[in-house]
Design an enzyme around this catalytic site. Structure first.
Site, PDB file in Angstrom:
ATOM      1  N   ASP A   1       0.869  -1.168   0.000  1.00 35.96           N
ATOM      2  CA  ASP A   1       0.000   0.000   0.000  1.00 35.96           C
ATOM      3  C   ASP A   1       0.912   1.225   0.000  1.00 35.96           C
ATOM      4  O   ASP A   1       2.108   1.125   0.315  1.00 35.96           O
ATOM      5  CB  ASP A   1      -0.878  -0.036   1.258  1.00 35.96           C
ATOM      6  CG  ASP A   1      -1.655   1.246   1.459  1.00 35.96           C
ATOM      7  OD1 ASP A   1      -2.368   1.658   0.528  1.00 35.96           O
ATOM      8  OD2 ASP A   1      -1.535   1.836   2.549  1.00 35.96           O
TER       9      ASP A   1
ATOM     10  N   ASP B   1      -0.123   5.133   1.010  1.00 41.48           N
ATOM     11  CA  ASP B   1      -0.339   6.060   2.114  1.00 41.48           C
ATOM     12  C   ASP B   1      -0.366   5.342   3.458  1.00 41.48           C
ATOM     13  O   ASP B   1      -1.138   4.403   3.663  1.00 41.48           O
ATOM     14  CB  ASP B   1      -1.653   6.824   1.924  1.00 41.48           C
ATOM     15  CG  ASP B   1      -1.578   7.801   0.763  1.00 41.48           C
ATOM     16  OD1 ASP B   1      -0.650   8.630   0.751  1.00 41.48           O
ATOM     17  OD2 ASP B   1      -2.433   7.737  -0.133  1.00 41.48           O
TER      18      ASP B   1
ATOM     19  N   LYS C   1     -10.080  -0.860  -3.369  1.00 43.94           N
ATOM     20  CA  LYS C   1     -10.104  -1.548  -2.081  1.00 43.94           C
ATOM     21  C   LYS C   1     -11.410  -1.230  -1.346  1.00 43.94           C
ATOM     22  O   LYS C   1     -11.888  -0.111  -1.430  1.00 43.94           O
ATOM     23  CB  LYS C   1      -8.915  -1.104  -1.224  1.00 43.94           C
ATOM     24  CG  LYS C   1      -7.557  -1.380  -1.855  1.00 43.94           C
ATOM     25  CD  LYS C   1      -6.435  -0.769  -1.020  1.00 43.94           C
ATOM     26  CE  LYS C   1      -5.095  -0.891  -1.705  1.00 43.94           C
ATOM     27  NZ  LYS C   1      -4.013  -0.239  -0.946  1.00 43.94           N
TER      28      LYS C   1
END
Length: 207
Positions: free
Chosen positions: A12, A14, A137
């Site tokens: 991922d 962030d 997501k």
């Protein structure tokens, strides 16, 4: 978890490789004020998820063009807010140490992803953004796409996440998931330095 079977790592962005939490929160607080939504309610569901998903959750009255415009506004608030965006602790060292292919799978669009990665000094060999998938997501499409592009079966991929929606996506893709910030995952980790040590022990990174 058996890290010796891992043939690729899917990160991922962030909160995982890039410390942008403050910038994300600032943008959502401004957006919440503009769209008359409780900022606490927004922040409770926004982390790690595509902007459109969050908009639909907190403003279910919006449809179609309204959702798209609201999501676009939220992203616009983030594009140039880079003053305190940096790599997370241990991220540069981990990426330099990896001996397996890796990719980034993010809920950001490509403009925001490249801006934040640039601010953090990270060059991704493969970047899958929300614009590359039909559903973001917690849907697994992004992680499955990254695995396919790397030529690695999902079950031989390690997903590294810091948000529940991302863990859900990684698991649904068939991958093993390492979780930061106390999220429920297959492999809880305190930080990326710890992951570097674990992967080195498994022969997937050098110390």
């Amino acid at each position: 978890m058996d890290l010796t079977i891992i043939e690729a790592v899917l990160f991922d962005m962030d909160g995982t490789l890039v410390d942008s939490d403050a910038a994300v929160e600032r943008a959502w607080r401004v957006w919440a004020a503009e769209y008359a939504v409780d900022p606490a309610a927004v922040l409770a569901v926004a982390h790690g998820a595509p902007a459109e998903r969050t908009v639909r959750l907190v403003r279910p009255d919006l449809t179609g063009t309204g959702v798209a415009e609201a999501a676009a506004r939220q992203l616009t608030l983030q594009y140039d807010d880079l003053s305190d965006v940096v790599a997370t602790p241990g991220a540069p060292e981990l990426l330099a140490a990896l001996r397996v292919p890796w990719a980034i799978v993010t809920s950001a669009d490509v403009r925001l992803a490249k801006a934040r990665l640039g601010a953090a000094g990270i060059a991704a060999p493969l970047l899958v953004t929300v614009e590359d998938v039909r559903v973001g997501k917690p849907d697994p499409e992004g992680y499955r796409r990254a695995a396919e592009l790397l030529g690695v079966a999902p079950e031989h991929c390690l997903v590294v996440e810091d948000a529940e929606v991302g863990v859900t996506a990684g698991r649904a893709a068939g991958a093993q998931v390492a979780g930061l910030k106390g999220v429920d995952a297959d492999l809880p980790i305190t930080d990326l330095r710890a992951l570097t040590q674990l992967l080195a022990a498994a022969g997937k990174a050098h110390a």
